[in-house]
Each structure stands twice: as structure tokens, then as C-alpha cells.
Design an enzyme around this catalytic site. Structure first.
Site, PDB file in Angstrom:
ATOM      1  N   ASP A 455     -34.451  22.974  18.065  1.00  0.00           N
ATOM      2  CA  ASP A 455     -34.279  23.750  19.298  1.00  0.00           C
ATOM      3  C   ASP A 455     -35.118  25.012  19.197  1.00  0.00           C
ATOM      4  OD1 ASP A 455     -33.316  24.493  21.754  1.00  0.00           O
ATOM      5  OD2 ASP A 455     -31.276  24.926  21.102  1.00  0.00           O
ATOM      6  N   GLU A 458     -40.383  26.281  21.367  1.00  0.00           N
ATOM      7  CA  GLU A 458     -41.536  26.412  22.263  1.00  0.00           C
ATOM      8  C   GLU A 458     -42.716  27.176  21.625  1.00  0.00           C
ATOM      9  OE1 GLU A 458     -38.113  25.156  24.053  1.00  0.00           O
ATOM     10  OE2 GLU A 458     -38.350  27.152  23.203  1.00  0.00           O
ATOM     11  N   ASP A 533     -31.835  23.365  28.994  1.00  0.00           N
ATOM     12  CA  ASP A 533     -30.624  24.022  29.487  1.00  0.00           C
ATOM     13  C   ASP A 533     -30.461  23.846  30.997  1.00  0.00           C
ATOM     14  OD1 ASP A 533     -30.397  24.757  26.889  1.00  0.00           O
ATOM     15  OD2 ASP A 533     -30.892  26.867  27.189  1.00  0.00           O
TER      16      ASP A 533
END
Length: 813
Positions: A455, A458, A533
Site C-alpha cells: 500500500d 505511488e 480508497d
């Protein structure tokens, strides 16, 4: 992985900074905002060597001298740079252009197979144009100005540069302008919101940016998101081709938004490097694209079962109670996921032994109940001396650096919550770092962890104007140092690679399971992807279908969306409808944020508990079929969850449908996606279709209005389809020995195949699998089903084989 309030505050803070600083990130927060579309260019047919665009300083690629041909590549050389056009196969052609005197190294994080086949190509270099001809393609390159056209063997144009604009430059940026006709459809581009068909409403078009970003609580106007794939497919009258831009810089795609007759794409830096991929069938386009960029490895069977997650299940006693409740209520499940609270002060590769005093024993006990445990792992260890991963990373020179050579330290909230103000970031573009990080998973695997969840990759960095690392930080880039401008978009893909390869080294005969939030083209080789999300609302449920279909078209077949949404709490009806839809997500996981109430299948009252249980049971009944279709995806690249146009490319109505889909080729699923409705409109393409629940036949093409209740999941079986099923089990470990039920839908003649293996090891790569062909023939009111002798050495446990054959029914209205 933070509360909505924390995320929104940080996001708005970053946005204000961006707007005040006129940063580029501000121009693409909503769809339809122009992000670098080209103005019209003034070009004469015999234009000069360079032509200035009307606005913005863009220079179009003008005339170039006749090329050379070395038997493999047409090579143009002129004062504007070098252009190479190379057929990789009869149906795949590479176009590569640099404005520099020579090409740099031929390096790609996405393309892994350039030796597709030896093309049967003929070249002709004329005075005004050159052509490359293969058995299926003809590529024509006009010299003055330089423009490229791709046609099929019959001479019908498939793709053509816009005559006025073609290829253009402005500083380090480039753009390519392609002609776009009103009857062409465009799909792909990875994880994008909006409609599946990127021409948009009434050909209004979309404008997208490729720049992986942490975008909590996104909606249908948000762009960019977490996982960008610069590949798109164009279809026209059933004929398809694709274009893959192999460039990791921030890139832009305008699909008829700025001008309906143009599709433009480009990037802020790097060379122009794209692949034209012929079909003509859309499934062949995906097959050839994934032959270039690699395919999803066959997942472990347990990863296709139901997964339960939240931020966060702790302490250990709560995790054990969760597992006991699943088994007591007999709600099938295979995975329990641990979010960041299992760690010691949120430090990767640690356990909080106050909350989890005996993690190895806990995981062993859960495994005995049929559960696997998956743990989260983010790429931001705190800058903390005495913390082993930090110390070893410093010693091994494994972290991203500032231009002055110092290690870059950035604020990331989990580390801050643990009392550590700054984190460091592994340089996953460095081979030695990928190996070092991958080896760190040993402690988790030794404790019994079955899969890893990456997670914040990015990467997400807080309290910075752009929400990520500064653009001038330095990466190794596989031995050719580069800044974040070039590496940012592949950071998540390279973290997935490090994780996947590390798990493979540590458990060499076990299938690795990795889930990632961020990735790039080719990332399907390493990890499944979930859509981040999402918000708990009905529009997000509807958006999940088109997003997952778009990811599948873009080469990512193992995908899912958080059931019920992550941000905020869904209503009971919304959670049930989302769960019913997710029965046919390739990856099926319920998840929610820290502050929501309990969100398990039984958390919404007895009525919804019963319906939710039935939905999960349907997933387990269909697991033999789901596994079979996922195996096909691993072999061909064609996704399991398919838009209708993949199977029915000539159907113009199907081309725009994105609220129903196919699972494999034989199951059509039309989930209920609107609140409180009593009926569902369902479009059935040409052919016979049979209601999965009643067996009633419908002759397509036809639009039905199907009555629905809370229990309803409208499903239809394609005529001639074989659907492989089993009795309900509580976990995949209970599947061996259960009867195999084969549902055969009527057709004069049809065939199918069923793939099986042990579901866990890599022995199938050495032939330890079983594949059997089934063939049905119906004549004179009789049904004959022939099952071939098995291929492969694997044999399942002894079981009953039950054939269930529907007889023909009259078509319904």
C-alpha cells in the site's frame, strides 16, 4: 490508509499549495480539463523541415530524408532526430523517435518479450514514402511532412497520424495526434474513472493524465488515480487495434475531448516509443499486448476465495473471534487481512507483541481453521537508527537520494503516528535494493504469513505540494540514474516486483500472492490490483464495474474493489448489492476504514446476513469455473471479467455497455447497481441465453426487464456454455473430493475445457496439471457429452462427476 478527515485535510492542503504555485498537478483533478492538447498546426504538404504550431511553441515533425532498411528496421535520420520503425511480428510494430543525435539504451520496465515471432516483412523505400508490408499489415511512412499510417492487408486504414499535426514537440515534451472517426470506440488506459468507453457521452471525450496518485474518496471526476497504464484499444465495426506508449514520464491522453476528430497522446519527457498492435479481434489485441508486457501468474486458489479485511483487526483475540465467527455462522472465507496495527509503531517487518503476543501460533491456528493471513507492508521505513531495515538499508545504499547525495527523508503519516517524523524510501529501481527488500519478508513468511499487501506505493508522501517525492530526487534506474520525473509512475510496479520475486526466492515452490494499490504497464506480472480508497456510495459501486473492466482491457485481469467501499460506512442494501457484484470480481475482498462500525457479512442484521451468506456461497459454488477462467487469463492475457464488446465486437449496442459484463465467455452478469429498484434492464447479445436460476431461454439480441428482489443477481448462461460447479464449502481447502457438477447449456454443438491443479504449488509449470476437453452434441432430442482423456500428470482426489443438462425451452418474450 488513514481516516477520511486526515486524508481530506492533507489533500486540500496540498491542492491549495499546488494552485498557489501553479503546479501542473492542479490541471487534471477532474475529467474534461485540458491537459496539454495540441493546437492546430499549419503544415503544407511539402512542409519545411520544421513547422511551428499556431500556439504554445509546438513544433511538428516535418520532412525527413528517405530511410535506410537493414532487414529489420526502417531508420530515418534528419536534423530533427532519429525515427525507427520495427515490426516485432506480423501484427506488432514499434515506432521509436528521439530528438537526440542517437537513441539511448533500449530499456523498458514494461516490455519483457520483444522476440514475439519472426515477422514476414517486405520493405519498399520510394521517393515520397516508404512501406513495410506483413501478411496482415501495411505501414506507410510519408516523408514530407513525416506521417505514419497503419492499414490492414486489404488496404483499409486502421490508424493514421493527423495530417496537420502528426508528431509534435515543445521542449522536452512530445505529442502524437491520431485521426479519430465518430464510429470508433476507445477503451483501456488502466485505472480510470468515467465510462468504460472513453469517447464519453455523445462523443464528448475524456482527457486523462498518467501520474500515479494517492486519491482518497475519489469520484467519477477524479483523475489521476493509483494505477496508470498508457495503453488503449480502438474498435471500429468489430475491427480492433491497440497502441501502447512505453514511456514512464507523466503522460497525457486526450480522447476526442479537445477536438472530436483527434486522439492525442504524449509525455513530459523521454523518447516517443509506442507499439501499434493489430487485432483484428479485440481479444487478440489484449493477447498480443500481454505477450509484450507479460501476463498474470496463476494465483493460488485460496486468493480467489472470499477475503475479510479492515483497518484494523486487532488485538489477536479479535482476530481469533473473527475467524471463529465465520466458521460458527458457516460463512465461507479463505483470508483474514491485517492492516498496519499489527506492526510495532507502524514499522514494516515488525510485530506489536502487546497486541499480537504469539503471531506464529495465531497464524498456525487460523491455518488449521482454513484461513490464510495476509499482512500489509508500506514502502516507508522510518529513519530510525537501531531499526534493522533502516540500518541495513543505509549500509547497502538502498534508499532514494537527494541531488546532493544525501538520503531523501519524507513525512508519511503511519511513521509519524509511531513517533517518527520522517521516513526513507527504498530505491526499487536498483536491482540490489529489490533483492534486499524482497529478502526482508523472510520474518513474515516464517511466521506463516501467506500473502503480502503493498500500500501507499505511488509513493504517497505527506505535507508536500505534489503528494509524493520531490521531482529532483535521484533513482538508480537499473544503472542509469534518473529523477522521480521518470521513475515515479513505475515505483509501485517495482515494489510489487521486489515483493513478488522475494516471496518466490523465499518459498521457491509456492505461488506468491501480492496485492498492490499502485502499478504500471507490465505490473500484472507481479501483483493483483485493487482500486484504492473508494467511497461507500452507489455511484462508487457502479464505477467499480467500469474501472475493473478497464483494468482488464489494459492487461490486468486480477483486480477487485473494496466491497462496500473503504471511506465511510455503507447502508445495508448497498453493502449487499456490492457483495453480490463482487461474487464476480476476480479479487473479492471486503474492507473499510478505521472509524467505521463492524463491517462483516453479518453486521447488517439477520435479513442481510442471510443474503450476504448466499452471495458468498455462490462464489464458492462457482470456484471451479472461476479458477478455470483465471487460468485462461494467465495463459492468454484475456481478462476473466470481460466487457461485452470483447466477445461481441460487431455489436454496436454492446460497445457502450459497462453496467453488465461477462465472466469468462459463458456467464453474463447484470448486478443490481441502483438503490431500491424492483427491476433491472439487461441486454443480451446475439445468440441463445439461459437464465442461470430458472433455465429459461431468451433469444438475443434482446433487452429484458428482469424483476429483482434483495436476493437477486441476474445471471445468464450463453448457449452451449459449460459451467463448472461444486457444493458449498467453507474454504478452498475443503474442495478436494467434492462432486464436480457440470452445467451444460443447450446448443447444437459446443465444447469447453476444465483446468485443475493442486492450487498452491508451481508444479503445474512442469506438467503437473489436468486439462480435460468436454464436447456436447444435441440431436433428435438427445444430449451427448464427451469428455476427453486428461492431459497432464495431476489427478484430483476421487469424486463424483454430475452432468446437469438443460433441455431446450421456448424463448421468453
Amino acid at each position: 490508509m488513514k481516516t477520511w478527515t486526515q486524508k481530506l485535510t492533507g489533500f486540500v492542503s496540498r491542492l491549495r499549495r499546488c494552485v498557489s504555485a501553479h503546479a501542473p498537478v492542479a490541471v487534471a483533478l477532474t475529467l474534461g480539463v485540458s491537459a496539454g492538447a495540441l493546437p492546430a498546426a499549419e503544415v503544407s504538404p511539402a512542409g519545411p523541415a520544421q513547422n511551428k504550431a499556431a500556439h504554445g511553441g509546438w513544433t511538428t515533425l516535418g520532412a525527413m530524408p528517405a530511410p535506410g532498411w537493414d532487414g529489420k528496421t526502417l531508420l530515418f535520420q534528419g536534423n530533427q532526430g532519429r525515427l525507427a520503425i520495427t515490426p516485432f511480428s506480423d501484427d506488432v510494430v514499434r515506432v521509436r523517435l528521439t530528438t537526440k543525435p542517437a537513441f539511448g539504451r533500449d530499456h523498458s520496465y514494461a516490455v519483457v518479450h520483444q522476440d514475439l515471432e519472426t515477422p514476414a516483412v517486405k520493405a519498399h523505400v520510394g521517393t515520397a514514402a516508404a512501406t513495410l508490408t506483413t501478411p496482415s499489415l501495411k505501414v506507410t511512412v510519408q516523408y514530407a511532412p513525416l506521417r505514419i499510417t497503419f492499414a490492414n492487408a486489404a488496404g483499409e486504414i486502421l490508424d493514421a497520424d493527423d495530417p496537420a499535426r502528426g508528431i509534435s514537440f515543445a521542449g522536452t515534451e512530445f505529442r502524437v495526434a491520431k485521426k479519430l472517426t465518430d464510429d470508433e470506440h476507445v477503451y483501456g488506459l488502466g485505472e480510470k474513472t468515467g465510462r468504460l468507453e472513453k469517447r464519453g457521452w455523445k462523443l464528448g471525450g475524456y482527457n486523462y493524465v498518467m501520474w500515479n496518485s494517492d486519491t482518497p474518496a475519489y469520484d467519477s471526476s477524479t483523475d489521476p488515480l493509483y494505477c496508470d497504464v498508457p495503453f488503449f484499444m480502438v474498435t471500429r465495426k468489430g475491427v480492433a487495434h491497440g497502441i501502447f506508449l512505453d514511456n514512464t514520464w507523466r503522460s497525457f491522453f486526450d480522447v476526442g475531448r479537445e477536438e472530436p476528430g483527434l486522439l492525442t497522446f504524449g509525455a513530459d519527457g523521454g523518447d516517443l516509443d509506442y507499439y501499434f498492435i493489430n487485432g483484428p479481434d479485440p481479444k487478440r489485441v489484449i493477447g498480443r499486448y500481454t505477450a509484450l508486457t507479460g501476463r498474470m501468474p496463476l494465483p493460488p486458489l485460496w486468493a480467489l476465495g472470499y477475503q475479510q479485511c479492515r483497518w484494523s483487526y486487532y488485538p489477536e483475540s479479535r482476530v481469533r473471534l473473527l475467524a471463529d465467527t465465520f466458521r460458527q455462522k458457516q460463512v465461507p472465507a479463505d483470508g483474514i487481512w491485517l492492516d498496519i496495527h499489527y506492526m510495532d509503531d507502524y514499522k514494516p517487518f515488525t510485530w506489536d507483541h502487546r497486541r499480537f503476543p504469539t503471531p506464529k501460533k495465531m497464524i498456525s491456528d487460523l491455518r488449521a481453521q482454513g484461513f490464510r493471513v495476509v499482512t500489509i507492508l508500506d514502502p516507508h521505513p522510518p529513519a530510525l537508527k537501531g531499526y534493522a531495515p533502516y540500518d541495513s538499508g543505509i549500509a547497502g545504499d538502498d534508499f532514494v537520494k537527494l541531488p546532493d547525495g544525501k538520503v531523501y527523508e519524507g513525512p508519511v503519516w503511519p511513521s509519524q503516528a509511531g513517533g517518527h517524523p520522517f521516513s526513507v524510501f527504498p530505491d526499487f529501481s536498483r536491482p540490489a535494493t529489490r533483492q534486499w527488500w524482497g529478502n526482508l519478508y523472510k520474518s513474515l513468511l516464517d511466521a506463516g504469513v501467506a500473502g503480502i499487501w503493498n500500500d501507499m506505493d505511488e509513493p504517497s508522501v505527506f505535507d508536500t505540494p505534489n503528494g509524493t517525492m520531490p521531482s529532483d530526487v535521484i533513482f538508480d534506474n537499473d544503472g542509469r540514474p534518473a529523477t522521480s520525473l521518470e521513475i515515479h509512475n513505475v515505483y509501485g510496479q517495482l515494489m510489487s516486483r521486489s515483493t513478488f520475486e522475494g516471496l518466490g526466492r523465499l518459498r521457491p515452490n509456492k505461488r506468491a500472492f501480492v496485492l498492490t494499490r499502485s502499478s504500471f504497464a507490465g505490473g500484472q506480472r507481479y501483483a493483483a490490483v485493487w482500486t484504492g480508497d473508494a467511497t461507500a456510495d452507489w455511484s462508487s459501486l457502479r464505477q467499480s464495474v467500469s474501472m475493473l473492466l478497464g483494468l482488464g482491457v489494459s492487461g490486468f485481469p486480477f483486480v477487485g474493489s473494496d466491497i462496500g467501499g473503504f471511506v465511510r460506512m455503507p447502508s445495508a442494501e448497498l453493502c449487499t448489492r456490492w457483495l453480490q457484484t463482487a461474487v464476480f470480481y476476480p479479487f473479492m475482498r471486503m474492507h473499510t476504514e478505521l472509524t467505521t462500525p463492524d463491517k462483516e457479512p453479518w453486521s447488517f442484521g439477520w435479513r442481510h446476513e442471510a443474503v450476504n451468506k448466499q452471495a458468498i456461497e455462490l462464489r464458492y459454488e462457482l470456484l471451479p469455473d472461476i479458477y478455470n477462467v483465471m487460468h485462461q487469463a494467465s495463459e492468454t492475457g484475456v481478462p476473466a471479467m470481460r466487457p461485452l464488446f470483447l466477445e461481441f465486437p460487431d455489436d454496436e449496442h454492446a460497445a457502450k455497455i459497462d453496467d453488465e459484463f461477462l465472466f469468462g465467455s459463458d456467464l453474463l452478469v447484470a448486478p443490481v447497481l441502483w438503490q431500491g429498484v424492483g427491476s433491472r434492464e439487461v441486454y443480451l447479445p446475439a445468440g441463445d441465453w439461459f437464465d442461470y436460476w430458472t433455465g429459461r431461454r431468451h433469444a438475443g439480441p434482446v433487452t429484458l426487464h428482469v424483476p429483482v428482489t434483495l436476493h437477486s443477481i441476474p445471471i445468464f448462461v450463453r448457449g452451449g456454455g459449460f459451467i463448472f460447479r461444486q457444493p458449498v464449502v467453507q474454504c478452498t481447502g475443503q474442495m478436494p473430493g467434492n462432486p464436480l457438477r457440470v452445467l451444460v447449456a443447450p446448443a447444437a454443438e459446443s465444447e469447453s475445457s476444465l483446468y485443475e491443479d493442486d492450487g498452491e504449488s508451481l508444479a503445474y509449470r512442469k506438467g503437473d496439471f489436468m486439462n480435460r476437453q468436454s464436447h456436447q452434441i444435441r440431436e433428435a432430442g438427445k444430449v451427448m457429452v464427451e469428455i476427453s482423456t486428461p492431459k497432464g500428470s495431476y489427478r484430483p482426489a476421487k469424486r463424483a462427476l454430475i452432468l446437469e443438462a438443460w433441455m431446450d425451452h421456448e424463448p421468453m418474450g
